[in-house]
Enzyme design. Structure first.
Site, short mmCIF file in Angstrom:
data_model
loop_
_atom_site.label_atom_id
_atom_site.label_comp_id
_atom_site.label_asym_id
_atom_site.label_seq_id
_atom_site.Cartn_x
_atom_site.Cartn_y
_atom_site.Cartn_z
N HIS A 84 2.70 4.77 1.12
CA HIS A 84 2.55 5.25 2.15
C HIS A 84 3.13 6.57 2.02
CE1 HIS A 84 1.44 1.65 4.23
NE2 HIS A 84 1.27 2.29 5.38
N GLU A 129 0.78 -1.30 -0.03
CA GLU A 129 0.04 -0.13 -0.21
C GLU A 129 0.68 1.15 0.10
OE1 GLU A 129 -3.77 1.65 2.79
OE2 GLU A 129 -1.92 0.72 3.70
#
Length: 267
Positions: A36, A34
């Site tokens: 960040h 994911e």
């Protein structure tokens, strides 16, 4: 040389000896791939969950399984959104299935306790469902010796630690994505993987109290971070890590580790 607690480093015969003790504890880190922001790697959630699992395993005498490195879909109010580049997700049914299969496999092998260490907010209920289905299929009922624990590491951050990490006030867990907590932990645990010169600073995301689908992309800050990472430091990361590992190990030890049988004194 420090002995590895990683299950992948054991040979099958050494693992059988651990299982034969009847007290085997296996910790499974769960993260995501994911975004960040510009300063942290895509694997941040998995990296941090793995470090916490290893720290706890060393204190409990447990083993750390290979992580679940993909997570459930990022949501706009907690991870920026699944529409952002780099975020590569599983659907709920797949994550449930992975958790279900791992629980069944480890418990069938003779592991006494399985502990999921979650590092990605959106995973939690799907892991719970997978665990619940597995226990039902195995016929493991309340009061059984074998068990599964599920937790997210941030739930063990104390109020005192939060006060030291956020002297100006904690902005809230709902927007702590790519912010001070994760950045500080990465600076402490994996500093070479932090692009400190690209650290994201700016106002926190302002999001509605509802979810809208499909998402409105412009509601997510351009950085992908939901709060500023300014003020992050390795020292804060060290404080967070040591406090959380200590509290985790204490709680899990109290819950899972059997007291040794009293010595038999000959008469």
């Amino acid at each position: 040389m420090v002995k590895s607690v990683l299950l992948e480093d054991l040979d099958a015969f050494a693992y059988r000896e651990v299982l034969a003790s009847g007290d085997a504890i296996v910790l499974i880190p769960v993260g995501s791939l994911e975004q960040h922001g510009p300063h942290l790697p895509l694997g941040t959630d998995t990296i941090l969950a793995s470090h916490f699992a290893e720290g706890v395993a060393r204190r409990l005498g447990g083993l750390v399984a290979q992580p679940i490195a993909y997570g459930y879909k990022s949501q706009q109010k907690s991870g920026g959104g699944n529409h952002l580049s780099g975020t590569t997700s599983l659907d709920g049914a797949t994550l449930i299935g992975v958790a279900r299969n791992l629980v069944k496999s480890f418990l069938n092998q003779g592991v006494r306790h399985v502990v999921f260490i979650n590092g990605h907010f959106e995973n939690y209920q799907f892991l719970y469902e997978g665990i619940d289905l597995a226990l039902d299929e195995l016929g493991i009922k309340p009061g059984a010796e074998q068990s599964v624990l599920l937790l997210s590491y941030w739930d063990f951050v104390s109020e005192d630690t939060l006060g030291q990490v956020y002297p100006g006030g904690f902005p809230g867990w709902d927007i702590e994505h790519g912010g001070v907590l994760e950045t500080s932990l990465m600076l402490h645990l994996e500093p070479a993987r932090v692009a400190i010169d690209r650290l994201a600073d700016g106002p926190a995301a302002v999001l509605p109290r509802f979810d809208r689908l499909p998402v409105v992309p412009e509601r997510t800050p351009a950085t992908g971070c939901l709060s500023s990472a300014a003020g992050s430091s390795a020292a804060k990361g060290g404080l967070l890590y040591e406090q959380v590992v200590g509290d985790l190990a204490f709680d899990l030890g109290s819950e899972l580790v059997r007291e040794p049988a009293p010595a038999v004194v000959p008469v």
